[in-house]
Design a protein around this motif. Structure first.
Motif, short mmCIF file in Angstrom:
data_model
loop_
_atom_site.label_atom_id
_atom_site.label_comp_id
_atom_site.label_asym_id
_atom_site.label_seq_id
_atom_site.Cartn_x
_atom_site.Cartn_y
_atom_site.Cartn_z
N ASP A 1 -39.99 -33.32 -9.47
CA ASP A 1 -41.39 -33.45 -9.86
C ASP A 1 -41.47 -34.46 -11.01
O ASP A 1 -40.97 -34.20 -12.10
N ASN A 2 -42.11 -35.61 -10.77
CA ASN A 2 -42.19 -36.63 -11.81
C ASN A 2 -42.95 -36.17 -13.04
O ASN A 2 -42.66 -36.59 -14.16
N SER A 3 -43.93 -35.30 -12.85
CA SER A 3 -44.71 -34.81 -13.97
C SER A 3 -43.85 -33.96 -14.90
O SER A 3 -43.89 -34.12 -16.12
N MET A 4 -43.04 -33.06 -14.33
CA MET A 4 -42.17 -32.22 -15.15
C MET A 4 -41.03 -33.01 -15.76
O MET A 4 -40.65 -32.80 -16.92
N THR A 5 -40.46 -33.90 -14.97
CA THR A 5 -39.25 -34.62 -15.41
C THR A 5 -39.49 -35.42 -16.68
O THR A 5 -38.58 -35.57 -17.50
N GLN A 6 -40.71 -35.94 -16.88
CA GLN A 6 -40.97 -36.73 -18.08
C GLN A 6 -40.77 -35.93 -19.36
O GLN A 6 -40.30 -36.47 -20.37
N TYR A 7 -41.12 -34.65 -19.36
CA TYR A 7 -40.95 -33.83 -20.56
C TYR A 7 -39.49 -33.45 -20.76
O TYR A 7 -39.02 -33.35 -21.91
N ALA A 8 -38.76 -33.25 -19.67
CA ALA A 8 -37.32 -33.03 -19.79
C ALA A 8 -36.65 -34.26 -20.39
O ALA A 8 -35.79 -34.15 -21.28
N ALA A 9 -37.07 -35.45 -19.94
CA ALA A 9 -36.46 -36.69 -20.44
C ALA A 9 -36.65 -36.86 -21.93
O ALA A 9 -35.70 -37.13 -22.67
N LEU A 10 -37.89 -36.68 -22.42
CA LEU A 10 -38.15 -36.86 -23.85
C LEU A 10 -37.47 -35.76 -24.66
O LEU A 10 -36.91 -36.03 -25.74
N GLY A 11 -37.50 -34.53 -24.17
CA GLY A 11 -36.84 -33.45 -24.89
C GLY A 11 -35.35 -33.68 -25.04
O GLY A 11 -34.78 -33.49 -26.12
N LEU A 12 -34.70 -34.13 -23.97
CA LEU A 12 -33.26 -34.39 -24.04
C LEU A 12 -32.95 -35.60 -24.91
O LEU A 12 -31.93 -35.64 -25.59
N TRP A 13 -33.83 -36.61 -24.89
CA TRP A 13 -33.65 -37.77 -25.78
C TRP A 13 -33.68 -37.32 -27.24
O TRP A 13 -32.83 -37.72 -28.05
N LEU A 14 -34.65 -36.48 -27.58
CA LEU A 14 -34.77 -35.99 -28.96
C LEU A 14 -33.56 -35.15 -29.34
O LEU A 14 -33.03 -35.28 -30.45
N ALA A 15 -33.12 -34.29 -28.43
CA ALA A 15 -31.94 -33.48 -28.72
C ALA A 15 -30.72 -34.35 -28.93
O ALA A 15 -29.92 -34.13 -29.85
N HIS A 16 -30.56 -35.36 -28.08
CA HIS A 16 -29.44 -36.29 -28.22
C HIS A 16 -29.50 -37.03 -29.55
O HIS A 16 -28.48 -37.16 -30.24
N GLU A 17 -30.67 -37.51 -29.93
CA GLU A 17 -30.82 -38.22 -31.20
C GLU A 17 -30.53 -37.32 -32.39
O GLU A 17 -30.08 -37.79 -33.43
N ASN A 18 -30.76 -36.02 -32.23
CA ASN A 18 -30.49 -35.07 -33.30
C ASN A 18 -29.09 -34.47 -33.20
O ASN A 18 -28.79 -33.45 -33.82
N ARG A 19 -28.24 -35.11 -32.36
CA ARG A 19 -26.82 -34.77 -32.24
C ARG A 19 -26.54 -33.40 -31.62
O ARG A 19 -25.53 -32.77 -31.91
#
Length: 529
Positions: free
Chosen positions: A139-157
């Motif tokens: 689902d493209n709508s759901m996947t966008q929030y997973a993408a940003l959440g994981l990016w933020l988690a990655h940036e916060n180590r």
């Protein structure tokens, strides 16, 4: 270049507007009214709704102790006290809660964030996307929030397997319509084969797809942004900026076809230029928030801000037109509270603000903040006998001045909720951190405590040996602060079992284990004795 008509607005509405920004008085007026409405609105029933409303309040200046924000925090903590159960559309709640907690305080909500990351790793589909529990498609709508959440988690180590991010990128690339747009439930085209026709292709979902694409591609540095960040540094400084997860990054990058990625970007941007509109679009405020995220990461990808963001001016005009006297926007699809939250996040450029906190960018040879390298690098010590010239630290940074003076002025900050954001890059960042680390050896109690907090807030991996040294501090309060910061930076939530009031043998055991852990990542590491 974006055209005003591309967003479906009447030209007469936007002609008076030029070069609007979140700081423009007319924008601030709309945001203030929207904030007032949200602060007084009723409670949303879902964790995701509570999270996005609270995030909008935080981004528009509401104190973190506001009941709406604390209520959202409580809901997120309950929701993520364990890895959430995968059912129906819970991906929305998990994604928005992850984004909110990472933005609010990744240190305080360490355990909940890791549980949410685990949820996304555990429940990623074989094709790389995310969707309804009962539906195998992505689902493209759901996947966008997973993408940003994981990016933020990655940036916060946090521990985010980068291969999962690469798989997410590949999923988005595989569900692009031949026209360049994106639909709702993605129909995967085999790698290297022609694009498959997608259903329900529209602006909001195309923006969601492109947002996921740019966000996930940045997480694994497919534009070489992180590599470019060292180009303007002397070679002796490059080691400091290298990510210890480089091997994982290299492997993840190898999983994505970069030429195909560029093709997807170009075709998607072409579709947006020709078809993007907000008037007459379903879920218009959801679309505007996705648009802001997409444009923020597109700017990051290009390495420069949009010099003429007509899309922002057009979005402002639409929001202003739809705002009523209460401050709410007329959002029949999203609902008043969530629609208004999306409108605020668009107007304050919430994602752009987030990127500025996490990304150290370079522009025309200058370091972030407009400052260049120190004129005299001969005196700049990095380590092993080379001394950094501390007087080059910007005098405007009040915290560093207080830390250096160590004259009692820091005492009032010990019990305060202070966050340190040095907002420096490259040489200047290392200069500042050298000054901070030095206080762990010969500073007052307040200076040592503030130094540890500064290291925590900058998430500086290079300071780990100094934090390990601080575990031996004669004041147990300093040792415990160092322990908690090590846990935060390492993402080892339980650490190595050093209690609140450790005995000397317990300290020695913890120091030994932390050194072994660090040497497993940095075999040549040198420790402070």
């Amino acid at each position: 270049m974006w055209r005003f008509v591309a967003l479906g607005l009447v030209m007469g509405l936007v002609q008076p507007v030029s070069a609007l920004t979140p700081d423009s008085p007319e924008v601030q007026k709309v945001v203030k009214a929207a904030n007032g409405y949200l602060a007084a609105s009723g409670n949303h029933s879902r964790v995701g709704g509570k999270s996005v409303i609270a995030l909008a309040l935080v981004k528009s200046g509401t104190p973190k102790d506001h009941p709406k924000i604390t209520s959202a925090v409580d809901a997120c903590k309950k929701f993520a006290s364990q890895v959430p159960t995968y059912k129906h559309d819970v991906v929305y709640d998990a994604g928005l809660a992850l984004i909110f907690l990472c933005e609010l305080d990744p240190f305080e909500y360490n355990r909940e964030i890791q549980n949410l990351v685990t949820f996304f790793i555990k429940n990623q589909r074989a094709h790389g996307g995310y969707g309804y529990a009962e539906n195998p498609s992505g689902d493209n709508s759901m996947t966008q929030y997973a993408a940003l959440g994981l990016w933020l988690a990655h940036e916060n180590r946090f521990e985010v397997p980068l291969e999962n991010i690469a798989n997410l990128t590949n999923f988005i690339m595989s569900v692009q319509d031949p026209s360049g747009g994106f639909g709702y439930q993605g129909k995967v085209s085999p790698r290297g084969k022609a694009r498959v026709n997608q259903s329900d292709v529209r602006p909001s979902l195309t923006t969601a797809g492109l947002c996921s694409l740019y966000v996930s591609a940045d997480a694994i540095d497919l534009s070489n942004r992180r590599s470019k960040a060292t180009d303007n540094l002397p070679t002796e400084f490059i080691e400091v900026t290298q990510d210890p997860r480089r091997a994982s990054m290299t492997k993840a990058r190898s999983l994505v076809d970069r030429k195909a990625l560029q093709s997807v970007k170009e075709l998607g941007n072409q579709w947006m230029n020709q078809n993007a509109k907000v008037d007459g679009t379903r879920w218009p405020f959801y679309f505007l928030y996705a648009l802001e995220r997409f444009k923020a990461f597109q700017e990051l990808d290009l390495g420069r801000p949009d010099p003429d963001p007509t899309w922002y001016s057009a979005g402002y005009e639409y929001i202003k037109k739809k705002q009523n006297d209460s401050g709410a926007v007329q959002a029949s699809d999203e609902g008043g509270s969530v629609g208004t939250a999306f409108a605020i996040l668009f107007l304050v450029r919430g994602t752009q603000e987030t990127i500025k906190k996490h990304v150290r960018t370079f522009d025309n040879g200058l370091l972030a903040g407009g400052r260049g390298l120190p004129e005299d690098l001969a005196d700049a010590e990095l380590r092993d006998g080379k001394v950094i010239n501390v007087k080059e630290v910007p005098e405007t940074d009040r915290f560093l001045e207080l830390l250096k003076a160590d004259d009692g002025s820091l005492d009032d900050l010990v019990d305060a909720d202070v966050t340190f954001d040095m907002n420096l890059a490259g040489t200047e960042r290392e200069i500042a951190l050298r000054a901070v680390r030095g206080k762990l050896r010969q500073g007052s109690y307040a200076a040592r405590l503030m130094a540890i907090r500064a290291i925590r807030d900058t998430k500086d991996f290079e300071s780990v040996p100094h934090l390990i040294f601080a575990l031996s501090d004669p004041d147990p309060r300093i040792a415990v602060q160092a322990r908690d910061t090590l846990r935060f930076i390492s993402r080892k939530i339980d650490g190595f079992e050093m209690p609140m009031n450790p005995t000397p043998p317990q300290r020695e055991s913890a120091i030994k284990k932390w050194k072994e852990w660090y040497r497993s990542l940095r075999p040549d590491a040198r420790f402070v004795e």
